[in-house]
Design an enzyme around this catalytic site. Sequence first.
Site, PDB file in Angstrom:
ATOM      1  N   GLU A 135      43.841  80.792   1.118  1.00 11.09           N
ATOM      2  CA  GLU A 135      43.935  79.814   0.174  1.00 11.09           C
ATOM      3  C   GLU A 135      44.665  80.334  -1.079  1.00 11.09           C
ATOM      4  O   GLU A 135      44.312  81.338  -1.557  1.00 11.09           O
ATOM      5  CB  GLU A 135      42.729  79.014  -0.316  1.00 11.09           C
ATOM      6  CG  GLU A 135      42.010  78.329   0.729  1.00 11.09           C
ATOM      7  CD  GLU A 135      40.814  77.405   0.092  1.00 11.09           C
ATOM      8  OE1 GLU A 135      40.725  77.357  -1.046  1.00 11.09           O
ATOM      9  OE2 GLU A 135      40.160  76.793   1.102  1.00 11.09           O
ATOM     10  N   GLU A 155      38.679  68.684  -2.479  1.00  9.76           N
ATOM     11  CA  GLU A 155      37.574  69.506  -3.084  1.00  9.76           C
ATOM     12  C   GLU A 155      36.909  68.763  -4.140  1.00  9.76           C
ATOM     13  O   GLU A 155      37.192  67.992  -4.583  1.00  9.76           O
ATOM     14  CB  GLU A 155      38.176  70.839  -3.390  1.00  9.76           C
ATOM     15  CG  GLU A 155      39.122  70.750  -4.509  1.00  9.76           C
ATOM     16  CD  GLU A 155      39.533  72.280  -5.082  1.00  9.76           C
ATOM     17  OE1 GLU A 155      39.462  73.118  -4.169  1.00  9.76           O
ATOM     18  OE2 GLU A 155      39.982  72.265  -6.225  1.00  9.76           O
ATOM     19  N   ASN A 211      39.890  82.880  -0.640  1.00 12.52           N
ATOM     20  CA  ASN A 211      40.987  82.808  -1.626  1.00 12.52           C
ATOM     21  C   ASN A 211      41.809  84.189  -2.251  1.00 12.52           C
ATOM     22  O   ASN A 211      41.300  85.175  -2.058  1.00 12.52           O
ATOM     23  CB  ASN A 211      40.232  82.579  -3.037  1.00 12.52           C
ATOM     24  CG  ASN A 211      39.693  81.057  -3.121  1.00 12.52           C
ATOM     25  OD1 ASN A 211      40.369  79.836  -3.057  1.00 12.52           O
ATOM     26  ND2 ASN A 211      38.244  81.113  -2.744  1.00 12.52           N
TER      27      ASN A 211
HETATM   28  P1  C2E Z   1      38.495  76.987  -6.004  1.00 14.55           P
HETATM   29  O1  C2E Z   1      38.950  77.899  -5.003  1.00 14.55           O
HETATM   30  O2  C2E Z   1      38.993  75.908  -6.508  1.00 14.55           O
HETATM   31  O3  C2E Z   1      36.960  76.940  -5.541  1.00 14.55           O
HETATM   32  C1  C2E Z   1      36.248  75.580  -5.765  1.00 14.55           C
HETATM   33  C2  C2E Z   1      35.131  75.654  -6.714  1.00 14.55           C
HETATM   34  O4  C2E Z   1      34.460  74.393  -6.903  1.00 14.55           O
HETATM   35  C3  C2E Z   1      33.994  76.499  -6.646  1.00 14.55           C
HETATM   36  O5  C2E Z   1      33.663  76.955  -7.712  1.00 14.55           O
HETATM   37  C4  C2E Z   1      32.960  75.624  -5.913  1.00 14.55           C
HETATM   38  O6  C2E Z   1      31.744  76.388  -6.199  1.00 14.55           O
HETATM   39  C5  C2E Z   1      33.121  74.560  -6.698  1.00 14.55           C
HETATM   40  N1  C2E Z   1      32.738  73.372  -6.003  1.00 14.55           N
HETATM   41  C6  C2E Z   1      32.432  73.092  -4.992  1.00 14.55           C
HETATM   42  N2  C2E Z   1      32.205  71.659  -4.798  1.00 14.55           N
HETATM   43  C7  C2E Z   1      31.894  71.142  -5.757  1.00 14.55           C
HETATM   44  C8  C2E Z   1      31.524  70.034  -6.514  1.00 14.55           C
HETATM   45  O7  C2E Z   1      31.082  69.066  -5.660  1.00 14.55           O
HETATM   46  N3  C2E Z   1      31.656  69.809  -7.779  1.00 14.55           N
HETATM   47  C9  C2E Z   1      31.828  70.634  -8.487  1.00 14.55           C
HETATM   48  N4  C2E Z   1      31.813  70.480 -10.031  1.00 14.55           N
HETATM   49  N5  C2E Z   1      32.401  71.947  -8.190  1.00 14.55           N
HETATM   50  C10 C2E Z   1      32.531  72.139  -6.997  1.00 14.55           C
HETATM   51  P2  C2E Z   1      33.054  78.644  -7.944  1.00 14.55           P
HETATM   52  O8  C2E Z   1      32.577  79.261  -6.810  1.00 14.55           O
HETATM   53  O9  C2E Z   1      32.644  78.689  -9.056  1.00 14.55           O
HETATM   54  O10 C2E Z   1      34.766  79.251  -8.089  1.00 14.55           O
HETATM   55  C11 C2E Z   1      35.683  78.972  -8.857  1.00 14.55           C
HETATM   56  C12 C2E Z   1      37.101  79.545  -8.609  1.00 14.55           C
HETATM   57  O11 C2E Z   1      37.073  81.076  -8.518  1.00 14.55           O
HETATM   58  C13 C2E Z   1      37.548  79.214  -7.135  1.00 14.55           C
HETATM   59  O12 C2E Z   1      38.235  77.825  -7.499  1.00 14.55           O
HETATM   60  C14 C2E Z   1      38.456  80.386  -6.897  1.00 14.55           C
HETATM   61  O13 C2E Z   1      39.699  80.008  -7.852  1.00 14.55           O
HETATM   62  C15 C2E Z   1      38.061  81.455  -7.656  1.00 14.55           C
HETATM   63  N6  C2E Z   1      37.257  82.131  -6.702  1.00 14.55           N
HETATM   64  C16 C2E Z   1      36.175  82.153  -5.971  1.00 14.55           C
HETATM   65  N7  C2E Z   1      35.900  83.228  -5.227  1.00 14.55           N
HETATM   66  C17 C2E Z   1      36.962  83.876  -5.189  1.00 14.55           C
HETATM   67  C18 C2E Z   1      37.540  84.939  -4.351  1.00 14.55           C
HETATM   68  O14 C2E Z   1      36.819  85.741  -3.354  1.00 14.55           O
HETATM   69  N8  C2E Z   1      38.897  85.750  -4.765  1.00 14.55           N
HETATM   70  C19 C2E Z   1      39.589  84.811  -5.623  1.00 14.55           C
HETATM   71  N9  C2E Z   1      40.697  85.759  -6.050  1.00 14.55           N
HETATM   72  N10 C2E Z   1      39.067  83.863  -6.403  1.00 14.55           N
HETATM   73  C20 C2E Z   1      37.967  83.499  -6.194  1.00 14.55           C
HETATM   74 CA    CA Z   2      40.551  74.204  -6.195  1.00 15.72          CA
HETATM   75 CA    CA Z   3      39.839  77.477  -3.228  1.00 11.63          CA
END
Ligand code: C2E
Ligand code: CA
Ligand code: CA
Length: 426
Positions: free
Chosen positions: A292, A379, A260
């Site tokens: 992404e 997703e 991301n």
């Molecule tokens: P995102 O890129 O839309 O990532 C998908 C989020 O949905 C992730 O939350 C993931 O753990 C979660 N997810 C995956 N499968 C499911 C599912 O079946 N059900 C539900 N309810 N959730 C699911 P996460 O890991 O908490 O990350 C949240 C957001 O934080 C990400 O949304 C992304 O926008 C941001 N993020 C995560 N890692 C990075 C990074 O390295 N850099 C940046 N800039 N943003 C990050």
């Molecule tokens: Ca997303």
């Molecule tokens: Ca993503």
Amino acid sequence: MKPSVPGSLNAPLVTAEIGAAAMPAAGKARGLRFLVVEDHPLQRQMLVVALRAIGAEKIDEAAEGREALQILLGAEPRVDVVVCDLDMPNMDGMAFIRHLGGSTEQPTLIVTSALDPGLLSSVETMARAYGIRLLGTIEKPATPDKLALLLLGQDSSPRSSAKSAPQTLNESEVIAALEEDRIVPYFQPKVALSTGALVGAEALARLRHPERGILSPASFIALVEQLGLIDRLTWSMLRQSAAACATWQRQGLDITVSVNLSQGSLADPSLAGRITSLVSRQHLDPRKMVLEITESAAMTEVGPALENLTRLRMKGFGLSIDDFGTGYSSMQQLSRIPFTELKIDRSFVSGAENHAQRKIILESSNDLARRLGIKSVAEGVETQGEWDELMRVGCAIAQGYFIAQPMPAAEFLAWALNWGQQKLQR
Ligand code: C2E
Ligand code: CA
Ligand code: CA
């Protein structure tokens, strides 16, 4: 209106049969206090009878919102579950839900209505926006089975007063985590819907906290951005993810890794060049890395962002438009950025098989991706029903808890091998 006690109905106008689905919820309902809010006397009685059929003993009743709020305030022990109609005189269900969101009493909610499913789904979204924990909506008539199914989602432990907001960290904790390389990627598999084959993994940042354990981005990304340190986080994620993917390739696992990219990072015109040298140092083919980008990230600082993205694409990196459909200019982004992948937001995937609107949005997004010649990725796939619906609309790739949770690099390889074997056995 008096709370009804078991057996107090003088004329049993309505009876309810308890089906198999109701059984596991029966024990749960017994310990809970319910409030039924419904203006129509017969409907209200049906609800009370249906609740009793699944074991509920403590049931209060109200004919409209204001009366319900009064009962809620005076109730001791507190009300656990409110079952509420929408169309009522004086204070209707919508206004009642708004008041419920603002009150300190936070029972969970079940909405019953004769309205069409499209409207019920908007009410669902509205209730969540008001901070209400919604167990679900029921189309009338409400039966014991329908109620029981929703109650399975009710937490039977005593209610905690605090809402579970992510615990945020302070500045020095975040800086220390960055300096000590304690922000690490967890990898979540992406699989092809048609074959089930593993095709890639998304890197999701996790912070290893010495006391609190593994923390999600909700508790640190915003702070990292505020502190102007997002570039460091992005960089650390890119480096660790490229290294992991290079390892997978060496082990014979030919899949992509998605990282991301944050708003801030795209504004620096040197980003593309730096990412290109990074993967080359790791001996990773740029075609194995997908970046992404959320719509809002692509929108700010248009010049440098476009320069970076076009250059990355030229070098062979994949570009994915994240959270597709949630921003206000998705189409504009699609027309000016050379994306290779369209990532359909979870809000359209969730329960799609039961939502007419979401089905149509899924169909159109997939159609759009197909006609643009890019891959569609869904997703947040959590259930078999969602998976089947995505197959039906011809979506290419799925990611979500239905397949696997994000996991540390060390576990990912073992998971991937096991997944491959399971597939062979099918
Ligand atoms: P995102 O890129 O839309 O990532 C998908 C989020 O949905 C992730 O939350 C993931 O753990 C979660 N997810 C995956 N499968 C499911 C599912 O079946 N059900 C539900 N309810 N959730 C699911 P996460 O890991 O908490 O990350 C949240 C957001 O934080 C990400 O949304 C992304 O926008 C941001 N993020 C995560 N890692 C990075 C990074 O390295 N850099 C940046 N800039 N943003 C990050
Ligand atoms: Ca997303
Ligand atoms: Ca993503």
